[in-house]
Motif scaffolding. Sequence first.
Motif, PDB file in Angstrom:
ATOM      1  N   PHE A 107      -0.934  19.809   8.065  1.00 14.44           N
ATOM      2  CA  PHE A 107      -1.935  18.825   7.646  1.00 14.44           C
ATOM      3  C   PHE A 107      -3.356  19.252   7.984  1.00 14.44           C
ATOM      4  CE2 PHE A 107       2.013  16.393   8.054  1.00 14.44           C
ATOM      5  CZ  PHE A 107       2.017  15.688   6.864  1.00 14.44           C
ATOM      6  N   SER A 108      -3.531  20.534   8.265  1.00 12.90           N
ATOM      7  CA  SER A 108      -4.889  20.956   8.634  1.00 12.90           C
ATOM      8  C   SER A 108      -5.807  20.775   7.430  1.00 12.90           C
ATOM      9  CB  SER A 108      -4.900  22.396   9.141  1.00 12.90           C
ATOM     10  OG  SER A 108      -4.777  23.269   8.061  1.00 12.90           O
ATOM     11  N   GLY A 109      -7.021  20.341   7.709  1.00 18.14           N
ATOM     12  CA  GLY A 109      -7.982  20.060   6.637  1.00 18.14           C
ATOM     13  C   GLY A 109      -7.954  18.612   6.176  1.00 18.14           C
ATOM     14  N   GLU A 110      -6.980  17.843   6.639  1.00 16.95           N
ATOM     15  CA  GLU A 110      -6.944  16.420   6.294  1.00 16.95           C
ATOM     16  C   GLU A 110      -8.176  15.741   6.887  1.00 16.95           C
ATOM     17  OE1 GLU A 110      -4.407  15.452   4.326  1.00 16.95           O
ATOM     18  OE2 GLU A 110      -5.308  13.458   4.196  1.00 16.95           O
ATOM     19  N   LYS A 111      -8.773  14.829   6.113  1.00 17.31           N
ATOM     20  CA  LYS A 111     -10.040  14.216   6.537  1.00 17.31           C
ATOM     21  C   LYS A 111      -9.823  12.823   7.143  1.00 17.31           C
ATOM     22  CE  LYS A 111     -12.656  17.503   5.041  1.00 17.31           C
ATOM     23  NZ  LYS A 111     -13.237  18.383   6.059  1.00 17.31           N
ATOM     24  N   VAL A 112     -10.825  12.342   7.864  1.00 16.39           N
ATOM     25  CA  VAL A 112     -10.883  10.925   8.241  1.00 16.39           C
ATOM     26  C   VAL A 112     -11.355  10.183   6.990  1.00 16.39           C
ATOM     27  CG1 VAL A 112     -12.024   9.185   9.665  1.00 16.39           C
ATOM     28  CG2 VAL A 112     -11.531  11.457  10.623  1.00 16.39           C
ATOM     29  N   PRO A 113     -10.538   9.293   6.432  1.00 13.95           N
ATOM     30  CA  PRO A 113     -10.971   8.621   5.201  1.00 13.95           C
ATOM     31  C   PRO A 113     -12.072   7.599   5.472  1.00 13.95           C
ATOM     32  CG  PRO A 113      -8.598   8.276   5.617  1.00 13.95           C
ATOM     33  CD  PRO A 113      -9.194   8.863   6.861  1.00 13.95           C
ATOM     34  N   THR A 114     -12.924   7.413   4.490  1.00 10.60           N
ATOM     35  CA  THR A 114     -13.781   6.231   4.519  1.00 10.60           C
ATOM     36  C   THR A 114     -12.927   5.038   4.088  1.00 10.60           C
ATOM     37  OG1 THR A 114     -14.433   6.419   2.208  1.00 10.60           O
ATOM     38  CG2 THR A 114     -15.800   7.591   3.835  1.00 10.60           C
ATOM     39  N   LEU A 115     -13.420   3.828   4.349  1.00 12.39           N
ATOM     40  CA  LEU A 115     -12.679   2.646   3.871  1.00 12.39           C
ATOM     41  C   LEU A 115     -12.532   2.710   2.352  1.00 12.39           C
ATOM     42  CD1 LEU A 115     -11.313  -0.097   4.167  1.00 12.39           C
ATOM     43  CD2 LEU A 115     -13.591  -1.153   4.244  1.00 12.39           C
ATOM     44  N   LEU A 116     -13.593   3.127   1.673  1.00 10.70           N
ATOM     45  CA  LEU A 116     -13.529   3.202   0.207  1.00 10.70           C
ATOM     46  C   LEU A 116     -12.456   4.189  -0.250  1.00 10.70           C
ATOM     47  CD1 LEU A 116     -14.541   2.406  -2.570  1.00 10.70           C
ATOM     48  CD2 LEU A 116     -16.408   4.063  -2.313  1.00 10.70           C
ATOM     49  N   ASP A 117     -12.389   5.369   0.377  1.00  9.39           N
ATOM     50  CA  ASP A 117     -11.331   6.344   0.049  1.00  9.39           C
ATOM     51  C   ASP A 117      -9.961   5.676   0.148  1.00  9.39           C
ATOM     52  OD1 ASP A 117     -13.192   8.454  -0.019  1.00  9.39           O
ATOM     53  OD2 ASP A 117     -12.801   9.029   2.072  1.00  9.39           O
ATOM     54  N   ALA A 118      -9.774   4.944   1.245  1.00 12.55           N
ATOM     55  CA  ALA A 118      -8.456   4.352   1.500  1.00 12.55           C
ATOM     56  C   ALA A 118      -8.142   3.248   0.492  1.00 12.55           C
ATOM     57  CB  ALA A 118      -8.402   3.800   2.923  1.00 12.55           C
ATOM     58  N   LEU A 119      -9.127   2.417   0.172  1.00 13.20           N
ATOM     59  CA  LEU A 119      -8.869   1.328  -0.785  1.00 13.20           C
ATOM     60  C   LEU A 119      -8.448   1.909  -2.131  1.00 13.20           C
ATOM     61  CD1 LEU A 119     -11.830  -1.142  -0.039  1.00 13.20           C
ATOM     62  CD2 LEU A 119      -9.502  -1.200   0.878  1.00 13.20           C
ATOM     63  N   GLU A 120      -9.103   2.971  -2.541  1.00 14.44           N
ATOM     64  CA  GLU A 120      -8.770   3.587  -3.836  1.00 14.44           C
ATOM     65  C   GLU A 120      -7.379   4.209  -3.793  1.00 14.44           C
ATOM     66  OE1 GLU A 120     -12.171   6.098  -4.533  1.00 14.44           O
ATOM     67  OE2 GLU A 120     -13.316   4.434  -5.404  1.00 14.44           O
ATOM     68  N   CYS A 121      -7.076   4.909  -2.721  1.00 14.03           N
ATOM     69  CA  CYS A 121      -5.773   5.556  -2.578  1.00 14.03           C
ATOM     70  C   CYS A 121      -4.642   4.520  -2.569  1.00 14.03           C
ATOM     71  CB  CYS A 121      -5.769   6.367  -1.281  1.00 14.03           C
ATOM     72  SG  CYS A 121      -4.194   7.096  -0.844  1.00 14.03           S
ATOM     73  N   ILE A 122      -4.821   3.460  -1.805  1.00 13.25           N
ATOM     74  CA  ILE A 122      -3.765   2.461  -1.634  1.00 13.25           C
ATOM     75  C   ILE A 122      -3.500   1.725  -2.952  1.00 13.25           C
ATOM     76  CG2 ILE A 122      -3.246   0.259  -0.469  1.00 13.25           C
ATOM     77  CD1 ILE A 122      -4.835   1.519   1.969  1.00 13.25           C
ATOM     78  N   GLN A 123      -4.557   1.379  -3.654  1.00 15.03           N
ATOM     79  CA  GLN A 123      -4.361   0.697  -4.940  1.00 15.03           C
ATOM     80  C   GLN A 123      -3.759   1.647  -5.975  1.00 15.03           C
ATOM     81  OE1 GLN A 123      -7.588  -2.703  -5.470  1.00 15.03           O
ATOM     82  NE2 GLN A 123      -8.507  -0.873  -4.626  1.00 15.03           N
ATOM     83  N   GLY A 124      -4.137   2.924  -5.895  1.00 12.61           N
ATOM     84  CA  GLY A 124      -3.557   3.915  -6.808  1.00 12.61           C
ATOM     85  C   GLY A 124      -2.055   4.065  -6.614  1.00 12.61           C
ATOM     86  N   LEU A 125      -1.594   3.790  -5.398  1.00 15.24           N
ATOM     87  CA  LEU A 125      -0.161   3.893  -5.093  1.00 15.24           C
ATOM     88  C   LEU A 125       0.550   2.548  -5.242  1.00 15.24           C
ATOM     89  CD1 LEU A 125      -0.576   6.096  -1.891  1.00 15.24           C
ATOM     90  CD2 LEU A 125       0.514   6.826  -4.025  1.00 15.24           C
ATOM     91  N   ASN A 126      -0.202   1.522  -5.660  1.00 11.21           N
ATOM     92  CA  ASN A 126       0.377   0.174  -5.822  1.00 11.21           C
ATOM     93  C   ASN A 126       0.940  -0.397  -4.534  1.00 11.21           C
ATOM     94  OD1 ASN A 126       0.009  -0.901  -8.372  1.00 11.21           O
ATOM     95  ND2 ASN A 126       1.460   0.598  -9.225  1.00 11.21           N
ATOM     96  N   LEU A 127       0.293  -0.087  -3.431  1.00 14.79           N
ATOM     97  CA  LEU A 127       0.718  -0.640  -2.149  1.00 14.79           C
ATOM     98  C   LEU A 127      -0.115  -1.872  -1.813  1.00 14.79           C
ATOM     99  CD1 LEU A 127       0.786   2.681  -0.080  1.00 14.79           C
ATOM    100  CD2 LEU A 127       2.790   1.447  -0.932  1.00 14.79           C
ATOM    101  N   GLY A 128       0.447  -2.742  -0.987  1.00 19.14           N
ATOM    102  CA  GLY A 128      -0.349  -3.795  -0.370  1.00 19.14           C
ATOM    103  C   GLY A 128      -1.037  -3.243   0.872  1.00 19.14           C
ATOM    104  N   LEU A 129      -2.035  -3.989   1.356  1.00 17.62           N
ATOM    105  CA  LEU A 129      -2.845  -3.514   2.480  1.00 17.62           C
ATOM    106  C   LEU A 129      -2.984  -4.566   3.577  1.00 17.62           C
ATOM    107  CD1 LEU A 129      -4.928  -1.700   3.937  1.00 17.62           C
ATOM    108  CD2 LEU A 129      -6.666  -2.600   2.383  1.00 17.62           C
ATOM    109  N   ASN A 130      -2.632  -4.158   4.779  1.00 20.22           N
ATOM    110  CA  ASN A 130      -2.956  -4.917   5.989  1.00 20.22           C
ATOM    111  C   ASN A 130      -4.071  -4.150   6.677  1.00 20.22           C
ATOM    112  OD1 ASN A 130      -3.121  -5.965   8.568  1.00 20.22           O
ATOM    113  ND2 ASN A 130      -0.938  -5.792   9.028  1.00 20.22           N
ATOM    114  N   LEU A 131      -5.289  -4.665   6.541  1.00 21.11           N
ATOM    115  CA  LEU A 131      -6.463  -3.969   7.077  1.00 21.11           C
ATOM    116  C   LEU A 131      -6.808  -4.568   8.434  1.00 21.11           C
ATOM    117  CD1 LEU A 131      -8.648  -1.852   6.472  1.00 21.11           C
ATOM    118  CD2 LEU A 131     -10.026  -3.692   5.474  1.00 21.11           C
ATOM    119  N   GLU A 132      -6.637  -3.776   9.478  1.00 18.25           N
ATOM    120  CA  GLU A 132      -6.913  -4.263  10.837  1.00 18.25           C
ATOM    121  C   GLU A 132      -8.340  -3.924  11.231  1.00 18.25           C
ATOM    122  OE1 GLU A 132      -4.444  -2.939  14.135  1.00 18.25           O
ATOM    123  OE2 GLU A 132      -5.853  -3.878  15.516  1.00 18.25           O
TER     124      GLU A 132
END
Length: 248
Positions: free
Chosen positions: A92-117
């Motif tokens: 997993f080398s090179g994996e980034k710390v996502p921004t919240l926006l990155d994560a929201l786009e990724c999660i919706q693209g995968l059709n997942l629900g989100l529990n944002l803590e």
Amino acid sequence: RVSKERVLNTKVMGHRGAALLAPENTLASIRAAADAGATWVEIDVYLIAEGGLIIFHDDTLDRCTTGTGVTRDARPADVAELDAGSWFSADFSGEKVPTLLDALECIQGLNLGLNLEIKHDGVDVENIVPAVLAMLRDHWKDNDNLMISSFNHAALQLCYEIDGDRHLAQLYESIPEDWQAQLESIKAYSLNCDYSRLTQSQAQAVKAAGYKLLCYTANDPQAVESHWAWGMDAVITDDPTKFAFLSA
Ligand code: G3P
Ligand code: MG
């Protein structure tokens, strides 16, 4: 206003994505959760310098990145340079710390629900909460597939005051005496707690009061076998593959 009777459409939420399968709170971890059969993911959001919002758990950068120092003092441009995957494995080398926006786009693209803590270290509630809510308003489409959780009751109270139309989840390590008053004051949807400290009578009281009940962080199905009978609605797990039998 959100109804607390609304059905929760998941039994298995990946914790920090899928923290046992990929580096926690990265896009790789979110994808690993989806691949492993989770239908929602729990991730942590953190406010840093210049109003940046990143997906990160710790108060310092040291454990999960190639950086060092206090998380909330980090600048977004510097965080973007960090490697957030190598500590977990070279795969997993090179994996980034996502921004919240990155994560929201990724999660919706995968059709997942989100529990944002909502994380913070005791400061900045009045800054992080409006920033998170604004980002969700602009970039999250389906309110039914979203839960906002926090250990910090003041953070949830501010969420409720700014935007009452959200599913709020009060997090507890162990459930305090006045839990019901706390949940009522924010019209909470859910109580999310440590499975190992939950008692049967507490679980039954939470369910009798009409709240969803989620438990973290269980990685062995046997450890929460009784909890389903007590009324637990969903489990938050580092390894969703272990709970694949629930969606079979
Ligand atoms: O939301 C459940 C769990 O994530 C809370 O603990 O420390 O893993 O964020 P933590
Ligand atoms: Mg968390």
